[in-house]
Scaffold this motif. Structure first.
Motif, PDB file in Angstrom:
ATOM      1  N   THR A  42       0.842  -1.204   0.000  1.00 35.58           N
ATOM      2  CA  THR A  42       0.000   0.000   0.000  1.00 35.58           C
ATOM      3  C   THR A  42       0.872   1.246   0.000  1.00 35.58           C
ATOM      4  N   ASN A  43       1.949   1.231   0.778  1.00 37.17           N
ATOM      5  CA  ASN A  43       2.864   2.367   0.773  1.00 37.17           C
ATOM      6  C   ASN A  43       3.487   2.556  -0.609  1.00 37.17           C
ATOM      7  N   ALA A  44       3.811   1.449  -1.272  1.00 35.18           N
ATOM      8  CA  ALA A  44       4.379   1.536  -2.621  1.00 35.18           C
ATOM      9  C   ALA A  44       3.380   2.161  -3.589  1.00 35.18           C
ATOM     10  N   LEU A  45       2.099   1.797  -3.421  1.00 31.39           N
ATOM     11  CA  LEU A  45       1.063   2.370  -4.272  1.00 31.39           C
ATOM     12  C   LEU A  45       0.912   3.870  -4.008  1.00 31.39           C
ATOM     13  N   MET A  46       0.968   4.257  -2.748  1.00 33.79           N
ATOM     14  CA  MET A  46       0.871   5.671  -2.392  1.00 33.79           C
ATOM     15  C   MET A  46       2.060   6.453  -2.956  1.00 33.79           C
ATOM     16  N   ARG A  47       3.235   5.865  -2.869  1.00 35.23           N
ATOM     17  CA  ARG A  47       4.418   6.536  -3.423  1.00 35.23           C
ATOM     18  C   ARG A  47       4.284   6.701  -4.942  1.00 35.23           C
ATOM     19  N   ARG A  48       3.733   5.698  -5.588  1.00 32.17           N
ATOM     20  CA  ARG A  48       3.514   5.799  -7.039  1.00 32.17           C
ATOM     21  C   ARG A  48       2.547   6.933  -7.365  1.00 32.17           C
ATOM     22  N   MET A  49       1.505   7.081  -6.544  1.00 25.19           N
ATOM     23  CA  MET A  49       0.546   8.166  -6.756  1.00 25.19           C
ATOM     24  C   MET A  49       1.222   9.527  -6.623  1.00 25.19           C
ATOM     25  N   VAL A  50       2.128   9.640  -5.659  1.00 24.31           N
ATOM     26  CA  VAL A  50       2.864  10.897  -5.480  1.00 24.31           C
ATOM     27  C   VAL A  50       3.743  11.161  -6.697  1.00 24.31           C
ATOM     28  N   GLU A  51       4.473  10.150  -7.136  1.00 19.75           N
ATOM     29  CA  GLU A  51       5.388  10.310  -8.266  1.00 19.75           C
ATOM     30  C   GLU A  51       4.657  10.648  -9.554  1.00 19.75           C
ATOM     31  N   GLU A  52       3.415  10.150  -9.690  1.00 23.73           N
ATOM     32  CA  GLU A  52       2.648  10.424 -10.908  1.00 23.73           C
ATOM     33  C   GLU A  52       1.859  11.724 -10.829  1.00 23.73           C
ATOM     34  N   GLY A  53       2.016  12.461  -9.718  1.00 23.51           N
ATOM     35  CA  GLY A  53       1.404  13.793  -9.620  1.00 23.51           C
ATOM     36  C   GLY A  53      -0.032  13.825  -9.162  1.00 23.51           C
ATOM     37  N   GLU A  54      -0.590  12.681  -8.747  1.00 23.56           N
ATOM     38  CA  GLU A  54      -1.984  12.673  -8.303  1.00 23.56           C
ATOM     39  C   GLU A  54      -2.195  13.587  -7.090  1.00 23.56           C
ATOM     40  N   VAL A  55      -1.215  13.617  -6.188  1.00 25.47           N
ATOM     41  CA  VAL A  55      -1.347  14.438  -4.980  1.00 25.47           C
ATOM     42  C   VAL A  55      -1.421  15.916  -5.335  1.00 25.47           C
ATOM     43  N   ASP A  56      -0.771  16.312  -6.437  1.00 25.71           N
ATOM     44  CA  ASP A  56      -0.775  17.720  -6.829  1.00 25.71           C
ATOM     45  C   ASP A  56      -2.156  18.190  -7.275  1.00 25.71           C
ATOM     46  N   ALA A  57      -3.057  17.247  -7.548  1.00 27.14           N
ATOM     47  CA  ALA A  57      -4.409  17.621  -7.980  1.00 27.14           C
ATOM     48  C   ALA A  57      -5.348  17.898  -6.805  1.00 27.14           C
ATOM     49  N   GLY A 101       6.585   8.914   4.632  1.00 30.07           N
ATOM     50  CA  GLY A 101       6.975   7.587   4.172  1.00 30.07           C
ATOM     51  C   GLY A 101       6.665   7.328   2.712  1.00 30.07           C
ATOM     52  N   CYS A 102       5.685   8.040   2.165  1.00 33.17           N
ATOM     53  CA  CYS A 102       5.350   7.859   0.746  1.00 33.17           C
ATOM     54  C   CYS A 102       5.751   9.067  -0.102  1.00 33.17           C
ATOM     55  N   GLY A 103       6.361  10.060   0.522  1.00 26.52           N
ATOM     56  CA  GLY A 103       6.804  11.238  -0.226  1.00 26.52           C
ATOM     57  C   GLY A 103       5.763  12.325  -0.369  1.00 26.52           C
ATOM     58  N   ALA A 104       4.572  12.134   0.210  1.00 24.37           N
ATOM     59  CA  ALA A 104       3.497  13.107   0.012  1.00 24.37           C
ATOM     60  C   ALA A 104       3.719  14.406   0.779  1.00 24.37           C
ATOM     61  N   LEU A 105       4.369  14.336   1.948  1.00 24.40           N
ATOM     62  CA  LEU A 105       4.542  15.551   2.743  1.00 24.40           C
ATOM     63  C   LEU A 105       5.383  16.577   1.999  1.00 24.40           C
ATOM     64  N   ALA A 106       6.377  16.126   1.260  1.00 24.18           N
ATOM     65  CA  ALA A 106       7.225  17.045   0.497  1.00 24.18           C
ATOM     66  C   ALA A 106       6.445  17.775  -0.581  1.00 24.18           C
ATOM     67  N   ARG A 107       5.289  17.223  -0.985  1.00 29.32           N
ATOM     68  CA  ARG A 107       4.474  17.863  -2.030  1.00 29.32           C
ATOM     69  C   ARG A 107       3.412  18.773  -1.433  1.00 29.32           C
ATOM     70  N   ILE A 108       2.812  18.377  -0.318  1.00 30.57           N
ATOM     71  CA  ILE A 108       1.709  19.176   0.215  1.00 30.57           C
ATOM     72  C   ILE A 108       2.165  20.173   1.283  1.00 30.57           C
ATOM     73  N   MET A 109       3.298  19.898   1.952  1.00 28.52           N
ATOM     74  CA  MET A 109       3.791  20.815   2.967  1.00 28.52           C
ATOM     75  C   MET A 109       5.329  20.736   3.002  1.00 28.52           C
ATOM     76  N   PRO A 110       5.992  21.191   1.930  1.00 32.63           N
ATOM     77  CA  PRO A 110       7.457  21.067   1.863  1.00 32.63           C
ATOM     78  C   PRO A 110       8.168  21.826   2.977  1.00 32.63           C
ATOM     79  N   GLU A 111       7.545  22.892   3.480  1.00 33.92           N
ATOM     80  CA  GLU A 111       8.166  23.668   4.560  1.00 33.92           C
ATOM     81  C   GLU A 111       8.349  22.815   5.817  1.00 33.92           C
ATOM     82  N   LEU A 112       7.380  21.944   6.090  1.00 31.36           N
ATOM     83  CA  LEU A 112       7.477  21.051   7.243  1.00 31.36           C
ATOM     84  C   LEU A 112       8.432  19.894   6.949  1.00 31.36           C
ATOM     85  N   ASP A 113       8.327  19.342   5.770  1.00 35.96           N
ATOM     86  CA  ASP A 113       9.167  18.200   5.394  1.00 35.96           C
ATOM     87  C   ASP A 113      10.656  18.547   5.485  1.00 35.96           C
ATOM     88  N   ALA A 114      10.982  19.830   5.285  1.00 37.74           N
ATOM     89  CA  ALA A 114      12.381  20.261   5.296  1.00 37.74           C
ATOM     90  C   ALA A 114      13.023  20.186   6.674  1.00 37.74           C
TER      91      ALA A 114
END
Length: 413
Positions: free
Chosen positions: A155-170, A198-211
């Motif tokens: 499931t984490n791998a699937l979530m990471r794939r969604m992040v990499e394919e830009g779904e989270v940006d929508a 863990g799936c890379g989503a925080l860097a897309r939705i809140m990069p200030e915190l992820d940093a």
């Protein structure tokens, strides 16, 4: 033949031995016309959902869904009497949410959700999970609520794939805020951010915190060293106190500026408060955070260092702090800022039980400063109104000086 089942969270929470708050139902083998004939009231816009005439609980016709566009709104739904219960459960996000219970109490569990409850695992029902980016936020929020559950590797791998394919940006800002806010109000908010990282989503939705992860702080004051770890300890401490959302969000935002400290300055972070304010403003604007959350977050980012240095301040400086925070008009917000600052103090390895006398000290000093008659002072300067603010400040400072003399703890060796 029409048949009704309880589904989703009510079944899951019942199996976990938790209180069941809201019950959702799915109806198999019925048409909208049949629901209306039985007195149900329609409320669904995109697909048929009805309210029970007596209990007002939601009853949705069994349906399937098909992805038609990016994002979480791009779906076409099909509800008809020939849609089976298993078809309806297949579109759900996690196996633990895809269990149904009939009116006799028997469970229908085609995707082995009970086994995953026993194993404390979040597992997607099918690859259709990938079609809705909100599900990443939901899994993260569930992790904050059910802190002993872990995300299945697949499931984490699937979530990471969604992040990499830009779904989270929508995702639209309002929905991101809604899920983040709900997760912050759970028992262990740090788990939400652990899953998002863990799936890379925080860097897309809140990069200030992820940093913040990987940024060191002085070990003397921060035994945990890592700034990201510190902020997670602090929000979990806030949750343990049952603090309201604005306080928890302020704690989350208070140290963002440390993520922008030039590495050559590490582990010190001189001036991080000003950078934290700027970055918190950026986050609040992007996520369209409510005003009360935004205002407290910015104040906490700006002032938490001053709160820690409260015993070093002169009485007049304390009064300036109160005025800058608008504490005379909004004393409760100032108290909430003190609470957030205490979370900052206690959210450090080994500091959770250490006293934080600054909070009570500043509350007492504020009450002393409030104990003047501003109207009477203004009346003395009717001929020189420009002197009124200075006179009020001086009178407040005198009151605070008396308080400080009585309350300031003895100097430490």
């Amino acid at each position: 033949m029409m048949k009704t089942y309880t589904v989703g969270g009510a079944v899951r929470d019942g199996l976990l031995g938790l209180p069941v708050k809201d019950r959702d139902h799915v109806v198999v083998g019925a048409t909208p016309e049949e629901m209306l004939a039985q007195g149900f009231r329609p409320v669904g816009k995109d697909f048929p959902v009805f309210l029970h005439p007596d209990t007002h609980e939601e009853y949705a016709l069994a349906r399937t869904e098909r992805k038609t566009a990016p994002g979480y709104k791009g779906f076409a739904f099909h509800a008809a009497p020939d849609v089976t219960l298993e078809d309806d459960l297949a579109r759900r996000d996690l196996t633990i949410n895809a269990i149904a219970q009939d009116q006799d109490g028997a469970l229908v569990d085609p995707y082995h959700g009970q086994a995953d409850i026993e194993r404390r695992i979040f597992r997607h029902v099918s690859d259709a999970f990938i079609e809705d980016p909100v599900r990443i936020l939901r899994v993260a929020r569930f992790a904050a609520r059910f802190a002993d559950f872990s995300v299945a590797p697949e499931t984490n791998a699937l979530m990471r794939r969604m992040v990499e394919e830009g779904e989270v940006d929508a995702l639209v800002p309002e929905r991101v805020w809604q899920e983040i806010a709900r997760g912050l109000m759970e028992a262990k908010p740090s788990r939400m951010f652990e899953v998002l990282r863990g799936c890379g989503a925080l860097a897309r939705i809140m990069p200030e915190l992820d940093a913040l992860w990987g940024v060191p702080q002085p070990e003397q004051w921060h035994p945990e060293i890592d700034t990201g770890v510190h902020v997670m300890l602090a929000i979990d401490w806030a949750a343990g106190q049952g603090y309201a959302l604005p306080v928890r969000f302020a704690v989350l935002m208070h140290d963002l500026g440390k993520g922008a400290t030039p590495p050559e300055m590490w582990p010190r972070h001189h001036g991080h408060e000003a950078r934290s304010v700027q970055l918190a403003e950026q986050v609040c604007a992007r996520l369209k955070a409510p005003g009360d959350c935004r205002d407290l977050a910015l104040m906490t980012a700006r002032e938490h260092g001053n709160v820690g240095r409260a015993f070093e301040m002169r009485p007049a400086t304390l009064v300036t702090l109160f005025s800058r925070c608008d504490a005379f008009r909004k004393p409760q917000r100032f108290v909430d800022m003190l609470r957030a600052s205490e979370c900052d103090h206690r959210g450090r390895t080994g500091f959770d039980a250490r006293p934080f006398p600054q909070a009570a000290y500043l509350e007492g000093a504020l009450k002393a400063a409030q104990d003047i008659d501003a109207g009477a002072i203004a009346g003395l300067y009717q001929a020189q109104p420009q002197k009124i603010p200075e006179a009020i400040h001086a009178a407040r400072s005198e009151k605070v000086a008396v308080f400080v003399a009585a309350q300031r703890p003895p100097a430490q060796d």
